[in-house]
Motif scaffolding. Structure first.
Motif, PDB file in Angstrom:
ATOM      1  N   PRO A   1       2.629   3.728  -4.014  1.00 20.35           N
ATOM      2  CA  PRO A   1       2.341   5.146  -4.553  1.00 20.35           C
ATOM      3  C   PRO A   1       3.061   6.229  -3.590  1.00 20.35           C
TER       4      PRO A   1
ATOM      5  N   SER B   1       3.145  -1.654  -7.704  1.00 22.66           N
ATOM      6  CA  SER B   1       2.679  -2.268  -5.999  1.00 22.66           C
ATOM      7  C   SER B   1       1.206  -2.088  -6.376  1.00 22.66           C
ATOM      8  N   VAL B   2       0.469  -1.237  -6.958  1.00 25.57           N
ATOM      9  CA  VAL B   2      -0.993  -1.207  -7.202  1.00 25.57           C
ATOM     10  C   VAL B   2      -1.410  -2.398  -7.871  1.00 25.57           C
TER      11      VAL B   2
ATOM     12  N   LYS C   1       0.862  -1.135   0.157  1.00 27.94           N
ATOM     13  CA  LYS C   1       0.215   0.107  -0.002  1.00 27.94           C
ATOM     14  C   LYS C   1       0.812   1.330   0.058  1.00 27.94           C
TER      15      LYS C   1
ATOM     16  N   VAL D   1      -1.137  -5.203  -5.189  1.00 27.63           N
ATOM     17  CA  VAL D   1      -1.948  -5.094  -4.057  1.00 27.63           C
ATOM     18  C   VAL D   1      -3.381  -5.515  -4.663  1.00 27.63           C
ATOM     19  N   LEU D   2      -3.995  -5.083  -5.849  1.00 25.11           N
ATOM     20  CA  LEU D   2      -5.183  -5.720  -6.632  1.00 25.11           C
ATOM     21  C   LEU D   2      -5.118  -7.500  -6.793  1.00 25.11           C
TER      22      LEU D   2
ATOM     23  N   GLY E   1       5.396   2.422  -7.908  1.00 25.71           N
ATOM     24  CA  GLY E   1       4.033   2.772  -7.716  1.00 25.71           C
ATOM     25  C   GLY E   1       3.111   1.947  -8.464  1.00 25.71           C
ATOM     26  N   PRO E   2       3.237   2.191  -9.802  1.00 27.74           N
ATOM     27  CA  PRO E   2       2.120   1.204 -10.482  1.00 27.74           C
ATOM     28  C   PRO E   2       2.213  -0.100 -10.295  1.00 27.74           C
TER      29      PRO E   2
END
Length: 109
Positions: A39, A88-89, A36, A92-93, A85-86
């Motif tokens: 970003p 890790s997003v 989380k 996490v999704l 950032g991208p």
């Protein structure tokens, strides 16, 4: 000669992996609990870019040219921070989707 370069690069990589702040942050972000913060970690690209710019100003005003190696490390770290950032997003999704799918799979057994 090739063996010497190989060993030197291995030791440099081990040093950078263990002690460079960007690598330590990336290791923390890559955990499930740290995804989380990806970003937010992107914001650390700005100080690395500023440091690279200031070092190039120092070099152009008569500073030692070996500082270009430090500029290269700063730019590489900035790119890693931008990329985390991208990634890790997306991770996490994917983790949340798999966590939601586990109870459904367990009900059908």
């Amino acid at each position: 000669m090739f063996r010497l370069l190989w060993i030197a690069s291995t030791h440099i990589r081990a040093f950078m992996r263990r002690y460079m702040p960007s690598n330590i942050i990336l290791d923390l972000v890559r955990t499930r609990r740290g995804l989380k913060w990806g970003p937010v970690a992107m914001l650390l690209a700005a100080p690395y870019a500023v440091a690279a710019y200031l070092l190039t100003v120092v070099i152009e005003s008569g500073g030692p040219e070996w500082l270009y190696l430090v500029v290269l490390v700063c730019l590489w770290s900035a790119l890693k921070m931008i990329w985390v950032g991208p990634v890790s997003v997306a991770l996490v999704l994917r983790a949340r989707m798999s966590e939601k799918a586990k109870p459904i799979l367990q009900e059908h057994r």
